[in-house]
Scaffold this active site. Sequence first.
Site, PDB file in Angstrom:
ATOM      1  N   TYR A 136      66.475  45.717   1.129  1.00  0.00           N
ATOM      2  CA  TYR A 136      67.468  45.800   0.312  1.00  0.00           C
ATOM      3  C   TYR A 136      69.035  44.683   1.163  1.00  0.00           C
ATOM      4  O   TYR A 136      70.082  46.155   0.651  1.00  0.00           O
ATOM      5  CB  TYR A 136      67.827  47.011  -0.536  1.00  0.00           C
ATOM      6  CG  TYR A 136      68.877  47.008  -1.668  1.00  0.00           C
ATOM      7  CD1 TYR A 136      69.508  45.865  -2.530  1.00  0.00           C
ATOM      8  CD2 TYR A 136      69.734  47.818  -2.186  1.00  0.00           C
ATOM      9  CE1 TYR A 136      69.945  46.035  -3.469  1.00  0.00           C
ATOM     10  CE2 TYR A 136      70.630  47.833  -3.397  1.00  0.00           C
ATOM     11  CZ  TYR A 136      70.932  46.456  -3.703  1.00  0.00           C
ATOM     12  OH  TYR A 136      71.580  46.664  -4.985  1.00  0.00           O
ATOM     13  N   SER A 137      68.919  43.793   1.940  1.00  0.00           N
ATOM     14  CA  SER A 137      69.775  43.492   2.157  1.00  0.00           C
ATOM     15  C   SER A 137      70.054  41.757   2.411  1.00  0.00           C
ATOM     16  O   SER A 137      68.684  41.510   2.156  1.00  0.00           O
ATOM     17  CB  SER A 137      70.472  44.366   3.785  1.00  0.00           C
ATOM     18  OG  SER A 137      69.156  44.093   4.478  1.00  0.00           O
ATOM     19  N   LEU A 172      69.011  53.489  17.643  1.00  0.00           N
ATOM     20  CA  LEU A 172      69.275  53.934  16.679  1.00  0.00           C
ATOM     21  C   LEU A 172      69.748  53.067  15.083  1.00  0.00           C
ATOM     22  O   LEU A 172      70.701  52.217  15.476  1.00  0.00           O
ATOM     23  CB  LEU A 172      70.859  55.099  16.482  1.00  0.00           C
ATOM     24  CG  LEU A 172      71.317  55.787  15.368  1.00  0.00           C
ATOM     25  CD1 LEU A 172      70.370  56.189  15.377  1.00  0.00           C
ATOM     26  CD2 LEU A 172      72.671  56.630  15.864  1.00  0.00           C
ATOM     27  N   TRP A 178      64.958  51.194   3.947  1.00  0.00           N
ATOM     28  CA  TRP A 178      63.056  51.555   3.956  1.00  0.00           C
ATOM     29  C   TRP A 178      61.971  51.496   5.090  1.00  0.00           C
ATOM     30  O   TRP A 178      61.038  51.411   4.926  1.00  0.00           O
ATOM     31  CB  TRP A 178      62.659  50.714   2.858  1.00  0.00           C
ATOM     32  CG  TRP A 178      62.812  51.490   1.343  1.00  0.00           C
ATOM     33  CD1 TRP A 178      62.232  52.322   0.686  1.00  0.00           C
ATOM     34  CD2 TRP A 178      63.999  51.476   0.559  1.00  0.00           C
ATOM     35  NE1 TRP A 178      62.839  52.555  -0.687  1.00  0.00           N
ATOM     36  CE2 TRP A 178      64.142  51.650  -0.468  1.00  0.00           C
ATOM     37  CE3 TRP A 178      64.677  50.316   0.538  1.00  0.00           C
ATOM     38  CZ2 TRP A 178      64.909  51.705  -1.447  1.00  0.00           C
ATOM     39  CZ3 TRP A 178      66.101  50.114  -0.289  1.00  0.00           C
ATOM     40  CH2 TRP A 178      65.321  50.591  -1.558  1.00  0.00           C
ATOM     41  N   GLY A 179      63.267  51.486   5.957  1.00  0.00           N
ATOM     42  CA  GLY A 179      62.097  51.293   7.243  1.00  0.00           C
ATOM     43  C   GLY A 179      61.788  50.533   7.959  1.00  0.00           C
ATOM     44  O   GLY A 179      60.904  50.451   9.177  1.00  0.00           O
ATOM     45  N   GLU A 201      64.404  59.638  -1.161  1.00  0.00           N
ATOM     46  CA  GLU A 201      63.849  57.779  -1.851  1.00  0.00           C
ATOM     47  C   GLU A 201      63.609  57.668   0.161  1.00  0.00           C
ATOM     48  O   GLU A 201      62.295  57.161   0.388  1.00  0.00           O
ATOM     49  CB  GLU A 201      63.808  57.996  -2.629  1.00  0.00           C
ATOM     50  CG  GLU A 201      64.612  58.361  -4.662  1.00  0.00           C
ATOM     51  CD  GLU A 201      62.799  58.688  -5.148  1.00  0.00           C
ATOM     52  OE1 GLU A 201      62.220  57.778  -4.586  1.00  0.00           O
ATOM     53  OE2 GLU A 201      62.689  58.988  -5.865  1.00  0.00           O
ATOM     54  N   GLN A 202      64.084  56.878  -0.219  1.00  0.00           N
ATOM     55  CA  GLN A 202      64.203  56.177   1.254  1.00  0.00           C
ATOM     56  C   GLN A 202      63.066  56.763   2.142  1.00  0.00           C
ATOM     57  O   GLN A 202      62.197  56.378   2.832  1.00  0.00           O
ATOM     58  CB  GLN A 202      65.237  55.442   1.775  1.00  0.00           C
ATOM     59  CG  GLN A 202      65.639  54.419   0.851  1.00  0.00           C
ATOM     60  CD  GLN A 202      66.830  53.939   1.023  1.00  0.00           C
ATOM     61  OE1 GLN A 202      67.656  54.170   2.289  1.00  0.00           O
ATOM     62  NE2 GLN A 202      67.799  52.970   0.987  1.00  0.00           N
ATOM     63  N   CYS A 360      77.409  38.632  -8.331  1.00  0.00           N
ATOM     64  CA  CYS A 360      76.906  39.003  -6.731  1.00  0.00           C
ATOM     65  C   CYS A 360      76.790  37.520  -6.098  1.00  0.00           C
ATOM     66  O   CYS A 360      77.380  37.335  -4.762  1.00  0.00           O
ATOM     67  CB  CYS A 360      76.223  39.868  -6.280  1.00  0.00           C
ATOM     68  SG  CYS A 360      77.082  42.185  -6.360  1.00  0.00           S
TER      69      CYS A 360
END
Length: 397
Positions: A136-137, A172, A178-179, A201-202, A360
């Site tokens: 989500y980016s 880091l 979401w990884g 949630e994530q 956006c």
Amino acid sequence: MLEKQVLKKLLANAFDVPVMVTYWDETSENYGEGLPTIHIKLNKKLNMKDLTKTPTLVLAEAYMNKDIEIDGSIQELITSAYRKHDSFLTNQDGFKGMLAKFVHSHGEKESKEDIHSHYDIGNDFYEKWLDSTMTYSCAYWTREDMTLEEAQIAKVHHILDKLNSKPGQSLLDIGCGWGTLIITAAQEYGLKSTGVTLSEEQYAFVVNRIKELHLEDLVTIKLVDYRELGDLEFDFVTSVGMFEHVGKENLGLYFKKVYQYLKPRGRALIHGITGQHEGAGVDPFIAKYIFPGGYIPNVAENMKHIMDAHLQLDDLEPLRRHYQRTLEEWYKNYMPVFDETVAAYGEPFARMWDLYLQGCAASFESGNIDVIQFLMTKGPSGTNLPMSRSYIYKNEK
């Protein structure tokens, strides 16, 4: 009649494309030259006092509640308004007295509440219109014909390639989503990766992915505020789409924490939404409904904080067009599940996300906002990097 006169004056200078407006009394006016391709229907009168103070919030709420309906592209309409130097979007005098209401404290409790309000809507909502990586980016297109998923994976590689890492080093990721980045860093770059998030949630999603992929020895996820990692140090720090959430008052601390978590001569890649002009930094609609507590710093603000944190800049890359394309792809995915969203969350919520995604995209298209990657070193710039930037792109070929 007064409301209509005020709106006529507002709309007469609002757009640089022809627009037809139908008012609540069923009279219509055409604005601009040529045949209108966009039709705005005002089903009821708007609150003029509120409209002069926070026009984007009033108009957005009216759209959410179907007091305003739009036939045509919202992205085209808003892009047009941004292009007009004297429109209600580009002349922000009405916002100035209201900003304090939307720029609130960002202690750890407030940050957790802000993240929960947006990211803990539920993974099932985002799964409907994000790609399979659940990223989500901003994506990164190295070819025009790439799918959204390919472009999101390319973005992760672009970030990790910039770091010029070696297997066995540590990373880091602040605000790990979401990884995808920390898992890719471990699987393909051999990095020992740690991600931090405040989204339950994530966190649950990433924990399951780590187990499924048997990466427990290489990947760690922490449900913790990024300010509470103690004395941990890493070779690299990444942070994607995060500094927009920390709040204006915490930007300096954010970059100081990036410095703190880096080993000497370590490197950081910070990717986030920023502006290349002086502006409000806060939109009342976005702040109330989408990202509570959010603040978009401009490039000069970020650079001041980077220097104050004693980090040195290695590379700066604007990716505005990539985020415009990303939002357009998300919107294409969202509209087929619009009715499902209405059934699950209600029509105002569904219309809110329709407006947000298109609005956006328009903001990036017009250059009102940008997204930039800052590559930085804890020490002299360019330490342990090749002399040429070509190393960044070797894998793209």
